[in-house]
Each structure stands twice: as C-alpha cells, then as structure tokens.
Design a protein around this motif. Sequence first.
Motif, mmCIF file in Angstrom:
data_model
loop_
_atom_site.group_PDB
_atom_site.id
_atom_site.type_symbol
_atom_site.label_atom_id
_atom_site.label_comp_id
_atom_site.label_asym_id
_atom_site.label_seq_id
_atom_site.Cartn_x
_atom_site.Cartn_y
_atom_site.Cartn_z
ATOM 1 N N PRO A 215 -6.078 63.575 31.542
ATOM 2 C CA PRO A 215 -7.187 63.850 30.627
ATOM 3 C C PRO A 215 -8.185 64.758 31.323
ATOM 4 N N GLY A 216 -8.265 65.988 30.940
ATOM 5 C CA GLY A 216 -9.150 66.904 31.639
ATOM 6 C C GLY A 216 -8.371 68.114 32.107
ATOM 7 N N THR A 372 -13.004 72.465 35.210
ATOM 8 C CA THR A 372 -13.948 71.943 34.216
ATOM 9 C C THR A 372 -15.037 71.167 34.953
ATOM 10 N N GLY A 373 -15.912 70.567 34.176
ATOM 11 C CA GLY A 373 -16.981 69.775 34.771
ATOM 12 C C GLY A 373 -18.219 70.626 34.996
ATOM 13 N N GLN A 374 -18.918 70.340 36.093
ATOM 14 C CA GLN A 374 -20.219 70.978 36.317
ATOM 15 C C GLN A 374 -20.095 72.312 37.037
ATOM 16 N N VAL A 446 -11.655 68.859 38.240
ATOM 17 C CA VAL A 446 -12.938 68.581 37.616
ATOM 18 C C VAL A 446 -14.012 68.624 38.691
ATOM 19 N N THR A 452 -23.284 63.203 39.407
ATOM 20 C CA THR A 452 -22.125 62.393 39.052
ATOM 21 C C THR A 452 -22.029 61.206 40.003
ATOM 22 N N PHE A 460 -14.030 54.922 35.610
ATOM 23 C CA PHE A 460 -13.497 55.665 34.479
ATOM 24 C C PHE A 460 -11.976 55.807 34.562
ATOM 25 N N PHE A 461 -11.480 56.227 35.738
ATOM 26 C CA PHE A 461 -10.034 56.412 35.871
ATOM 27 C C PHE A 461 -9.294 55.084 35.815
ATOM 28 N N ASP B 85 -13.022 61.373 25.480
ATOM 29 C CA ASP B 85 -13.532 60.781 26.704
ATOM 30 C C ASP B 85 -12.546 61.071 27.845
ATOM 31 N N GLY B 86 -12.014 62.278 27.834
ATOM 32 C CA GLY B 86 -11.230 62.728 28.984
ATOM 33 C C GLY B 86 -12.188 62.999 30.134
ATOM 34 N N THR B 87 -11.642 63.286 31.310
ATOM 35 C CA THR B 87 -12.501 63.429 32.491
ATOM 36 C C THR B 87 -13.572 64.498 32.305
ATOM 37 N N ALA B 88 -13.154 65.676 31.808
ATOM 38 C CA ALA B 88 -14.097 66.785 31.705
ATOM 39 C C ALA B 88 -15.231 66.428 30.747
ATOM 40 N N HIS B 90 -16.085 63.330 29.907
ATOM 41 C CA HIS B 90 -16.806 62.177 30.433
ATOM 42 C C HIS B 90 -17.902 62.608 31.401
ATOM 43 N N VAL B 91 -17.558 63.526 32.319
ATOM 44 C CA VAL B 91 -18.578 63.910 33.302
ATOM 45 C C VAL B 91 -19.651 64.808 32.667
ATOM 46 N N ARG B 92 -19.385 65.282 31.451
ATOM 47 C CA ARG B 92 -20.450 66.000 30.757
ATOM 48 C C ARG B 92 -21.052 65.118 29.655
ATOM 49 N N HIS B 93 -20.991 63.806 29.884
ATOM 50 C CA HIS B 93 -21.738 62.829 29.085
ATOM 51 C C HIS B 93 -21.266 62.699 27.645
#
Lengths: 612, 169
Positions: A215-216, A372-374, A446, A452, A460-461, B85-88, B90-93
Amino acid sequence: MKRISSREELLDYARQCEARMKAVGRRVLICVGTGCLANGADEVLREFERLGADVAAITKGGCDGFCEAGPLVRIVPDNVLYVKVKASDVPAIVERTLKQGEAIEELLYHHPVTNEAYHGEAEIPFYSSQTRVTLCNCGIIDPDELDQYIARDGYKALARAVCDLTPDDVVEEILDSGLRGRGGGGFPTGRKWMFARTAPGDVKYVVCNGDEGDPGAFMDRAVMEGDPHRVLEGLAIAGRAIGASHGYIYVRAEYPMAVGRLKRAVEQCRRVGLLGERILGTNFSFDVTIKEGAGAFVCGEETALLASIEGKRGMPKPRPPFPAQEGLFGKPTVINNVETLATVPSIILRGPAWFQSIGVEGSPGTKTFAITGQVANTGLIEIPTGKTLREVVYDIGGGIRGGGEFKAAQIGGPSGSCLPTELLDIKLDYDSLTRAGAMMGSGGLVIMDSGTCMVEVARFFMSFAQKESCGKCVPCREGTHRMLEILEKIVGGTATMDDLHILETLASVVKESSLCGLGRTAPNPVMATMKYFMDEYVAHIVEKRCPAGVCKALKRYEISESKCRGCTRCAQACPVGAISGEVRQVHVIDVAKCTRCGACVATCKFKAIAAV
Amino acid sequence: MALLETTHRDFANVSKIIGRHGKGQQELVPILQEVQAEYRYLPEEILSHISTAMGIPPATVYGVATFYAQFSLEPKGKYVIRVCDGTACHVRHSMPIYEAIRKKTGLRGKRITSADGLFTVETVACVGACGLAPVITINDEVYAQMTPEAAEMIIDALMNREVNPVETH
Ligand SMILES: Cc1cc2nc3c(=O)[nH]c(=O)nc-3n(C[C@H](O)[C@H](O)[C@H](O)COP(=O)(O)O)c2cc1C
Ligand code: FES
C-alpha cells in the motif's frame, strides 16, 4: 487492420507505423494516468479535442510519473511540458503555442526554490536523473493504440524470440542479463525460467503478478495502464522460453483501469495474430487471460495467487513444491512480477551485455520506485540500480516538502524496513540493501519527515499485516494480533517496558515460524523502527510523550501566553468545557478535561494553541 | 407476489452470468464479481443458488465470498466512499478525513452504511494514486489531495443532489 503473419510483415508494418507517427508533425500528449485524471485531465483532453484537433494530433498518454505536477500536457517535437494544466488554459495553449509556436511561461514547470522556469522535461531534474527502460513508453504513447507500440519497436523482441532463438537461447539470454525479480524477492529470473523449462510436462503456464499489494506503491499500475503491450510481450516471451501456450495476468481489484487497458490490448493482439495460433507463422501459439483479483493482500504471494486463479480462497501453500515444479492446476508455472516481465523485451532486443552495463554488478538494470510521502516531487521514477537514497530524495524528489527535515524512508512496504538519516548514502540495489538489514521490496519508497511518528508507522504496518493475515497458520494469525495490541498500547500511552520486551520476542517468533512470506516479513517494520528509533519507543512508554506530536492520546495542547489575546473563541469552541479564562486575559486548558479533539487549534485566529 | 417475481427474475440473471462463464471453479470469483456489480452485494439466497447451479459445495462458495475484501454480504450504500489508508495517504493524514466523512454521514460505532442507505464508508489500502495523497474514491472515481473540509463539501454536494435531483447535470 490485417493479420501480421510473419516477421517480415511485422517489420514492414512497423516501418509504416513509424512513418505515420512522423508524418503527424505536431502532437499534443495529455496524461490520462489515474493521478492526472483525478485532477481533471479528461476535461483538458476534451477541450483539446474540441479546439486543437485541426492544428495538432491530440493523443492521450499513460502515467509518466510526475503526478505531483499533473495534469501534464506535453507537446512534441517542440519539447514543451506544461504542468497543472486546467481546461481553461487550453484556448491559450492552442492559440499561442500550437498556432504561434510560443511557450506560455506560467504553465511551465518552475523550480520550487529558485523559481527558474524549465521548458521541457530534459531539463527538469525530476526527469533528467532518471534512466527509463521499463517506463520508456509511459506517457509517450497512447496505451490504447497498438500501432504506437509497434512504431516504437513493439513486438520485435517477441519476433526475435520466436523466429531466431530457441527456447533455450531465450532462457540463456535472460540468465546472462542478470535480471532479478522486481516483485520483491530479487530471485534471478533466468534461473526460475530454467527450472520451469526443464520440469517434465506438456502443459505449462506463465503468470504475471499484477497484484501490487504494497500500500503506497503504484509502479506496476503505471506500466499496466501506460504500456500494456509491453507486459503482454514480456509474458509471451516467457511463454516461449518455458514452453507454455497460455498465460494469465492477475491484476488487483483496485485497478479497474489497468484491467480495461490490458483486456483491450489482448483483443488487439488477437485481431492481428500477435496472440493466438501460430504467431508470426511459427509453431508458437500463445494466448492470455486477464484475471481480476478480489481484494486480498496475501494473493500477491505466488502460491496464494495461483489458488485465487483456481477460484479458491487465496491461501498460501508451503513450498516446495515450487510453482516451477507444481503450480497452476498442478502444472509447472513461472510467476513473475509486472516490472520483471516488462523489462524482458528490452533485454531480448538489445542483448544481455547492454543490460549488464546499466546499474551495479550483481543487480544490473534499472528499478522503478514510487516516491511518496513528505517529499516535494512525489511520483514514479526509474533509476539505474545503485543510485543513493540521497540522490533520490534530494535530486529527483526535490527534497522534503515545506523545507522540513528528512527523518526516514520506508522501503518495501509492510514487509519492508526503514532507512534513517545515517543511511541516506546507501546504494539502492538488492545486495547493498540486504547487507544493511533492509530489503529492496517492490519499489515503494515513502519519505517521512520530523512530523512522522515512527512508532505509529510500525503500528500502521502491523495493523495492515494483521488485517491481511489469511488465518491459516497460528504464528501469523495470533502473533500479528498480539503485536498490534502492544503497539496500540504504546501509542496509547499505557505500555510498560515489559511490553516492549514481549514485542521483541514476539517479533522473532512470528518471523521464524510463519508459513508464508506475509507472516515471515510482517515483523520487519517493527524490528527496523526499534533498531533505529528506540528513543521514540522509550519516550512513548516512559515519558508518555510522542516526540513527533502525532499520537493523539499523548498529545497535550498548550496556549501560548505571548500569542493569546483572550478572544474567548477557543473556550466557546471546546466541546467539553476544558478551556477557561476572562476576556482579554490569557486562557488555559485543563489537561484533565481535554479530549484532544483539536477544535480549539482550528478556531484560534492567532495560532496561539499548539500540541506539545 | 411481487417479491416472488423479483426473486425469480434475479435467479434468471444469475443463471445467465453463470452460463456466460461456465461452471468450472476457476470461474467462481469472476461470477461473484459480476453478481456483486449487479446487486451491489451478494445476497445469501443467490450464493446458495450459485452453489447448486455450479455444483460447488455451499461452504466453498461461502468461504470464497467471505475471504476477499471486495465481496460484501450486506447491501452497500448508493455511494461507496473509500478513504485510502495506504502508507502514502496515511503519512499525509488520511485518518482525519475518514473521521470527518463518518461524522458527516452520521456513522457511529461499527456501522459503515448510513441509515438512509446512501453512503457506505470504508477504508482501502492504496488505490495507486499515492503521488496525490491523500485520496478518496467515490464509486471508483478518484478524488485527489483531499482535506477533511474538501471531503465534507463533496458529500454536501452529493446530499444536495439526492434532495434536488433536477438541479444536477
Ligand atoms: C505477502 C506477499 C505479498 C506479495 N505481493 C506481491 C505483489 O503484490 N506483487 C509481486 O509481484 N510479488 C509479490 N510477492 C512476491 C511473489 O510471491 C513472487 O515472489 C513474485 O511475484 C515473483 O516475481 P519476480 O521473481 O518477478 O519478482 C508477494 C509475496 C508475499 C509473501
Ligand atoms: S497510499 Fe493512498 S493511493 Fe496509494
């Protein structure tokens, strides 16, 4: 269109397609990947079709990876890339760029820091640091057009594999190329093919794993949607290599567009004879079935995936027997990831030595990542193996969004690990990552910043793994449950140091004794965060504090004395009456009453309330 | 009477779907997918019918239907909202968005479908638009770069459409 029944006819047809592409002159490519579509690319496309069809060829393209900047519009051969295009921008683009040949400054990509404008993608750092092999057509061709794929050397590798090479030669070339499975394990693809090739039996199968469970991550999705024929060609070559005449592509349920494009591609190939009986006039016959998954992470595991194709509950089986010996319907089966198969045509066409010359020794070639992510530039990238994490985050990714500080990169999803700041210079290839106790995974990357909470990430994982555990074996079913309970206690502020020790023990038990890869890797995110971020665990447990200010139960809101004007808005907004204070006096929060809903933070006009 | 008639027609539809696919067990998942696309869930009597018609034990059919997250044995709402609610995401709220949507649609406790049958709200682990996190999908259409406020506005619009169907296009 008529059937293509020999290699000469294919080459001839390819020349025609190429000539037709060239004759078109100016072409406008509108990205219709999932990301750009969600931001209104379909309206942009319609507007171009309405206004620009008589001055340029209007085509749609698959995801080219720069999702952050979408909807993307690319004009070739002018080498102009417009970003964040709206339907209302189209009249100006048609008038000024298509008719008068002038670039529109505001629509170009601007560097986030220097604000310098970039004309085309060749200059944009996001693209210029990449090497595109698997993604070479994504965003460049219309995925619904077989001709465009053929114009760019499409199916020439298959022609070589069936006309010039014996099945053993094909296996040999893949072995020599050093290609390793891109689905996460990194197993040498040529070895896998050789096992299936030499396994006894007349009926064999090849299966493409498009379940993309991490996921991600969305690399496989981009390839299936942006260049579906490349996946089919790779699968057919695998079929030729092991002697299979039927292949399956298993696509996860959440990717309806990928299913549509692949089905269309299969139809097109059947019509011209690139799939079906006696392909290109040879003895090789091959057909493909597209299978839709039904939403279960564990079905990405190969034995579970095969059970799912057979119409059963998707539960893994112990190996051996490996699928190469006893797979789909009990027959020898090769199962490969989408990206692995999409890399195969280039290797057959350009040779193993060319592939070996890219990236590092031991894991040559390129790898796609979903960053992805921040990070400032999120999206899909393809780089030679061995580039460092720092290059990916800072050069291609453009650094941390909002100028924040890098904290860790999560790599490999729920089975993966995390790479902290100390490892920013690690090389991204199978062997370097394994040596560092991490793993390559399938390509999910990510990026996390100081906002974080690493314990929350571990929770979460674990929650993901626990929900997706199929329940067949006890260590995974019960172990993930107990581990999740402890992690919930930690982020909830009720855990003790004893719990932490139990968590550690459980992690190694689940890792050692689970039946399949899901359970065996589920503890990885916990173990990695414990290794690098133990201080955060301890802060949650001992100090009842979340250093990142994320965990709700441990949050404490405070009103800054210097910023509060005593406007009383927060006191009125608080649903539990936890805030008190006189008009024009500094207000205070009663920690005992506060439910940490955050309503006060949202109403304060002076930004005087913050979580600590 | 009316009820009986619909049931009969329903089975005829299901039989048609089975007819198209054939009765091998490898067709079970695609058949259930088509049935669910048609009814928005898998009604129990239809599962028994499928078992009889395909000659597969009811336990197997039921086992498959309950194994995969895509299948639902309960009716779903007209609008199925999935909060990624995948990781990407999730970490972006993504979770505050989920909570805002549940509140807006009046869902409490374990309920996932609103009392008026309009909304089903669930989470999904990644829809593959991670570059634009956080995202939600409504009946498979992706909405990117969400905030709790934007999600509330979308739901407002859907609620309005239900009250004033003529005003929409
Ligand atoms: C729980 C679990 C999930 C997996 N998910 C995927 C997936 O989504 N996609 C994939 O290609 N491989 C996945 N794998 C790996 C497959 O079992 C298999 O190794 C892979 O498809 C082989 O292809 P490759 O050699 O080309 O990498 C998963 C493995 C496990 C244990
Ligand atoms: S994590 Fe939400 S779309 Fe991938």
